[in-house]
Write an enzyme that holds these catalytic residues in place. Structure first.
Site, PDB file in Angstrom:
ATOM      1  N   LYS A   1      -8.313  11.765  77.047  1.00 17.83           N
ATOM      2  CA  LYS A   1      -9.302  11.073  76.206  1.00 17.83           C
ATOM      3  C   LYS A   1      -8.829  10.943  74.760  1.00 17.83           C
ATOM      4  CE  LYS A   1     -12.894  13.751  76.807  1.00 17.83           C
ATOM      5  NZ  LYS A   1     -12.293  14.755  77.710  1.00 17.83           N
TER       6      LYS A   1
ATOM      7  N   ARG B   1     -21.686  15.681  75.788  1.00 17.76           N
ATOM      8  CA  ARG B   1     -21.158  16.495  76.878  1.00 17.76           C
ATOM      9  C   ARG B   1     -22.267  17.135  77.704  1.00 17.76           C
ATOM     10  NH1 ARG B   1     -15.799  17.693  74.396  1.00 17.76           N
ATOM     11  NH2 ARG B   1     -14.570  19.105  75.641  1.00 17.76           N
TER      12      ARG B   1
ATOM     13  N   ARG C   1       0.466  20.570  77.266  1.00 22.58           N
ATOM     14  CA  ARG C   1       0.099  19.797  76.067  1.00 22.58           C
ATOM     15  C   ARG C   1       0.436  20.537  74.769  1.00 22.58           C
ATOM     16  NH1 ARG C   1      -5.888  17.389  75.828  1.00 22.58           N
ATOM     17  NH2 ARG C   1      -6.576  19.541  75.645  1.00 22.58           N
TER      18      ARG C   1
ATOM     19  N   ARG D   1      -2.878  24.625  71.811  1.00 21.22           N
ATOM     20  CA  ARG D   1      -4.247  25.046  71.510  1.00 21.22           C
ATOM     21  C   ARG D   1      -4.588  26.306  72.296  1.00 21.22           C
ATOM     22  NH1 ARG D   1      -7.885  19.760  72.450  1.00 21.22           N
ATOM     23  NH2 ARG D   1      -9.233  21.377  73.280  1.00 21.22           N
TER      24      ARG D   1
ATOM     25  N   ARG E   1     -12.981  25.584  81.413  1.00 21.47           N
ATOM     26  CA  ARG E   1     -13.360  24.303  80.795  1.00 21.47           C
ATOM     27  C   ARG E   1     -13.638  23.259  81.877  1.00 21.47           C
ATOM     28  NH1 ARG E   1      -8.609  23.185  77.025  1.00 21.47           N
ATOM     29  NH2 ARG E   1      -9.668  21.259  76.505  1.00 21.47           N
TER      30      ARG E   1
HETATM   31  P1  AMP Z   1     -12.118  19.122  73.119  1.00 24.62           P
HETATM   32  O1  AMP Z   1     -11.098  19.006  72.043  1.00 24.62           O
HETATM   33  O2  AMP Z   1     -12.958  17.887  73.254  1.00 24.62           O
HETATM   34  O3  AMP Z   1     -11.527  19.554  74.431  1.00 24.62           O
HETATM   35  O4  AMP Z   1     -13.128  20.282  72.673  1.00 24.62           O
HETATM   36  C1  AMP Z   1     -12.687  21.608  72.473  1.00 24.62           C
HETATM   37  C2  AMP Z   1     -13.875  22.563  72.522  1.00 24.62           C
HETATM   38  O5  AMP Z   1     -14.805  22.244  71.477  1.00 24.62           O
HETATM   39  C3  AMP Z   1     -14.689  22.509  73.798  1.00 24.62           C
HETATM   40  O6  AMP Z   1     -14.134  23.300  74.842  1.00 24.62           O
HETATM   41  C4  AMP Z   1     -16.023  23.072  73.302  1.00 24.62           C
HETATM   42  O7  AMP Z   1     -15.959  24.473  73.128  1.00 24.62           O
HETATM   43  C5  AMP Z   1     -16.139  22.438  71.925  1.00 24.62           C
HETATM   44  N1  AMP Z   1     -16.809  21.107  72.003  1.00 24.62           N
HETATM   45  C6  AMP Z   1     -16.259  19.895  71.757  1.00 24.62           C
HETATM   46  N2  AMP Z   1     -17.150  18.916  71.919  1.00 24.62           N
HETATM   47  C7  AMP Z   1     -18.315  19.508  72.292  1.00 24.62           C
HETATM   48  C8  AMP Z   1     -19.608  19.036  72.626  1.00 24.62           C
HETATM   49  N3  AMP Z   1     -19.906  17.723  72.631  1.00 24.62           N
HETATM   50  N4  AMP Z   1     -20.561  19.958  72.945  1.00 24.62           N
HETATM   51  C9  AMP Z   1     -20.293  21.274  72.929  1.00 24.62           C
HETATM   52  N5  AMP Z   1     -19.076  21.795  72.658  1.00 24.62           N
HETATM   53  C10 AMP Z   1     -18.088  20.930  72.329  1.00 24.62           C
END
Ligand code: AMP
Length: 220
Positions: A15, A90, A129, A162, A173
């Site tokens: 994404k 989400r 990644r 990360r 996740r």
């Molecule tokens: P991402 O970079 O989108 O994979 O997000 C990394 C982490 O940030 C996720 O595993 C969540 O812990 C938190 N996070 C990101 N977006 C959201 C969201 N919309 N709602 C809740 N937690 C989020």
């Protein structure tokens, strides 16, 4: 009317990579909830400290703080023409809050590209990644390696893995995605906004399909 695009898909499907290309091609800003949390983490804000405890475990940050963060971000002038939302909503509650936020801006979600892939593809993608520390450019040790290992091609900054991309957290996740986020696929399909794209294809092919679908739908 401003154009808000919701990019949906499991963790690791690409994404973030696709959102950056779409943003450039369509001329809208990418708003990534994950990047906003990571920025808060880096700046050691109260929000960052709170988010860290959830992010480290691969859990979702609670809806109220996430919604408030996105509401503040999309109300800024640089989002007046819309945005590509990457990683938000989400949960069903976030999707509902987004509709309310956009209605107050006299707008709505225009289209929801859903990039799908099997779990085995996701684990492979996430565990290879590497992310650039300066601006979040994304590489993969097998599929899109940097020219020089450990260094970003674009701005020469260090690449890091990360903390939540490590194997133990990745499994959680994906579980969190399947239980809390996947229901949004049906929700947006019922609203007639979903466009499904096979995320197991090579990155360039996904981009090509996304762009051609987006251009058709946004010009409707
Ligand atoms: P991402 O970079 O989108 O994979 O997000 C990394 C982490 O940030 C996720 O595993 C969540 O812990 C938190 N996070 C990101 N977006 C959201 C969201 N919309 N709602 C809740 N937690 C989020």
């Amino acid at each position: 009317m401003a154009k808000y695009i919701v990019l949906l898909g499991p963790p690791g499907v690409g994404k973030g990579t696709q959102a950056k290309v779409l943003a450039e091609e369509i001329g809208l800003l990418q708003v990534s909830s994950g990047d906003l949390f990571r920025e808060n983490l880096k700046n050691e804000t109260e929000l960052g400290k709170l988010a860290k405890s959830y992010m480290d475990k691969g859990e979702l940050v609670p809806d109220d703080v996430t919604i408030a963060m996105i509401r503040e971000r999309i109300s800024r002038p640089d989002c007046k023409d819309g945005a590509i939302l990457d990683g938000f909503p989400r949960t069903p509650a976030q999707a509902e809050a987004l509709d309310t936020m956009l209605a107050s801006l006299n707008s709505r979600v225009a289209v929801v590209p859903y990039i799908s892939a099997e779990e085995s593809v996701l684990v492979e993608r996430i565990s290879g990644r590497w992310t650039c520390r300066a601006s979040g450019h994304i590489y993969h040790e097998k599929f899109s390696p940097p020219k020089q290992a450990g260094i970003c091609d674009i701005d020469g900054s260090e690449l890091y893995q990360r903390a939540d991309d490590r194997a133990e957290t990745v499994v959680n996740r994906i579980h969190v995605y399947l239980t809390q986020t996947a229901p949004l696929v049906d929700h947006y399909r019922k609203c007639g906004k979903l466009v499904e794209i096979d995320g197991a294809q090579p990155v360039e092919k996904v981009t090509e399909e996304l762009l051609s679908d987006m251009k058709k739908l946004l010009n409707r």
